[in-house]
Design an enzyme around this catalytic site. Structure first.
Site, short mmCIF file in Angstrom:
data_model
loop_
_atom_site.label_atom_id
_atom_site.label_comp_id
_atom_site.label_asym_id
_atom_site.label_seq_id
_atom_site.Cartn_x
_atom_site.Cartn_y
_atom_site.Cartn_z
N CYS A 1 28.87 58.98 9.97
CA CYS A 1 28.94 58.37 8.76
C CYS A 1 29.49 56.98 8.98
CB CYS A 1 29.69 59.15 7.58
SG CYS A 1 28.88 60.69 7.11
N SER B 1 40.07 63.53 4.88
CA SER B 1 39.07 63.11 5.69
C SER B 1 39.31 61.58 6.04
CB SER B 1 37.96 63.23 4.73
OG SER B 1 36.95 62.27 5.04
#
Length: 531
Positions: free
Chosen positions: A170, A447
């Site tokens: 990502c 995260s």
């Protein structure tokens, strides 16, 4: 197997291949693996690939699957060790990408200490939505934006369809890209490993070069522990701070170092952070993505700035076969709006801070580069939840008010088990516009895509009787990120009374791998390693 005698007589190179059809960052690793094998053959070796599992944190988020993400790191390290010991290779190439797979493979490399090199699948490009760049985190935050009436469900669907436009890890400085960049800074991956886009031809050329370089490492008998010295780990931590990497690096880097029989206490992260300025501001907190960092000169350019400023050592060896200072000789910053000079950093201190206090005697971690200035000093009312799901329901149900401090406990390595990432609640807060008004504390973790006053890894964790277990609804908590303190404003006598009444909760999972992991895992302050 169809091997000729000539192939058997050549050096045998194990290629640990984490390709699967579940992870966007891994869907193309079969092609990267073939490029590696071509490089090995070009240099006179015989490559033999084997499979390694992988978990996608984005897909495992906010359900039971996230309890298995961090624990998968230990399985990955163990499986590579088993294969390399059962079939003694002359060298190893580690083909990887994404959050736990990278550190798991590096742990194995240092544990085995045979010639090894890592090559990642590279970062995903950013997507494009309504005239702006977007990525995975934009979608997570979009859920909160829909709840707050700032985005329609149709717009969220449109954003989701274009936010992740192709293969790769990502696009922001989330955990996967953080670890890919730090593997380069550590010297265990070639220059460009952290930033060359997954779809670029240069990525496949780099994979071939990694295959060729492993043959040189085998010939010269250069092993990972000769490369990943204490000075190399200090270099990696400095790059971590300069790039504003994920707080998960504070779990993974010590775990990798432990395999090299090196100790990296939390104090070392804080010490290096205080002297290392934040030079690159990438998503989720900043405007840039990995493709921008690559165009600006990548990790070598950042390291060149740090080395010229006397902030890292040029002496450690690298898998390129030269010292770091020689590897940096041709590096240069090509875009100062992406990689700033030391005289004009985004922040004077590094991206990560370690907090301590009566609520976190063994430490807590915050990505201070992602915290709004108005939230650096904060005192508020505790809103206490015993799971991520309970907290998320309260956030989306608009039960959380400005000035609240959300406490999510029993989500640590043992209590979770598995120390879940809390991207769903932090993204919901950001999407609802509360990330500059509400803080979140947990013994779980966040995260790399998290932004805001999100403080994790609080140790000792609640399940082990840490102070987080004693917090009650309405207690006052003081957060002082510049002062590096986290304080529960309750007197010692009252806390002692609460401790006498506290009972450990029953385990949430009582069978299988997660149960076994919860009995073996150490504190988050020690990297959450199995002992």
């Amino acid at each position: 197997m169809g091997l000729t005698d000539e192939e058997i007589d050549r050096p045998l190179i194990g290629v640990a291949n984490s390709h699967n059809e579940l992870i966007p960052g891994h869907i193309h690793l079969d092609k990267i693996t073939e490029a590696v094998k071509a490089g090995v053959r070009l240099a006179g070796g015989t490559p033999l690939s084997f499979g390694v599992i992988g978990v996608c944190d984005g897909l495992a988020m906010h359900h039971q699957g996230m309890k298995y993400s961090l624990p998968s790191r230990e399985l990955i390290a163990d499986s590579v060790e088993v294969m390399a010991m059962a079939h003694p290779f002359d060298g190893l190439v580690l083909v990887t990408n994404c959050d736990k797979i990278i550190p798991g493979m590096l742990m194995a490399a240092l544990r085995l200490d045979i010639p090894a090199i890592m090559i990642s699948g590279g970062p995903m490009l950013a997507g494009w939505f309504q005239g702006r760049e977007v990525d995975l985190i934009s979608v997570f935050e979009g859920v909160g934006a829909v709840q707050a009436g700032r985005l329609t469900e149709a717009e969220l669907k449109e954003m989701a369809d274009c936010a992740c436009p192709g293969c790769g890890s990502c696009a922001g400085m989330f955990t996967a890209n953080s670890m890919n960049c730090l593997s380069e800074a550590l010297g265990l991956a070639l220059p460009g490993n952290g930033t060359i886009p997954a779809i670029a031809a240069a990525r496949f050329r780099l994979a071939k070069l990694a295959g060729m370089k492993i043959m040189e490492l085998v010939q010269r008998q250069i092993t990972p522990r000769q490369i990943a010295t204490l000075d190399a780990f200090k270099n990696a931590i400095a790059v971590d701070m300069a790039l504003g990497c994920s707080t998960n690096t504070v779990l993974h880097v010590p775990a990798i170092a432990r395999e090299a029989e090196l100790e990296l206490p939390l104090e070392l992260f804080d010490e290096i952070s205080q002297r290392t300025p934040h030079l690159a501001h990438l998503s989720p907190a900043g405007p840039h993505h990995l493709e921008d960092l690559d165009r600006a000169g990548g990790v070598p350019a950042v390291m060149k700035v740090l080395w010229q400023g006397g902030l890292i050592s040029g002496e450690p060896l690298t898998v390129a076969g030269v010292n770091m200072k020689d590897q940096l000789a041709t590096a240069q910053v090509l875009a100062e709006e992406v990689i700033r000079p030391l005289a004009n950093p985004y922040h004077k201190e590094g991206g990560i801070a370690i907090l301590r206090g009566n609520l976190a005697p063994q430490g807590a971690v915050v990505k201070q580069s992602g915290v709004a200035p108005e939230m650096l000093l904060n005192e508020g009312r505790a809103r206490v939840f015993s799971s991520e799901e309970e907290a998320t329901a309260a956030i989306l149900g608009r039960e959380i008010k400005r000035g609240d401090i959300i406490v999510i406990r029993y989500e640590g390595p043992k209590g979770g088990p598995g120390m879940r990432e809390m991207l769903t609640p932090t993204s919901a807060l950001a999407g609802m516009g509360l990330d500059k008004e509400v803080a979140l504390l947990t013994d779980g973790r966040f995260s790399g895509g998290t932004r805001g006053a999100a403080i994790g890894h609080i140790s000792p964790e609640a399940a082990e009787g840490g102070p987080l277990a004693l917090v009650q609804e309405g207690d006052r908590i003081r957060i002082d990120i510049p002062g590096k303190t986290l304080t529960l404003l309750v007197d010692d006598q009252e806390l002692a009374r609460r401790r006498d009444r506290w009972q450990p909760p029953p385990p949430k999972i009582t069978h299988g791998y997660a149960s076994r992991y919860s009995r073996l895992v150490s504190s988050g302050s020690r990297g959450a390693v199995c002992q």
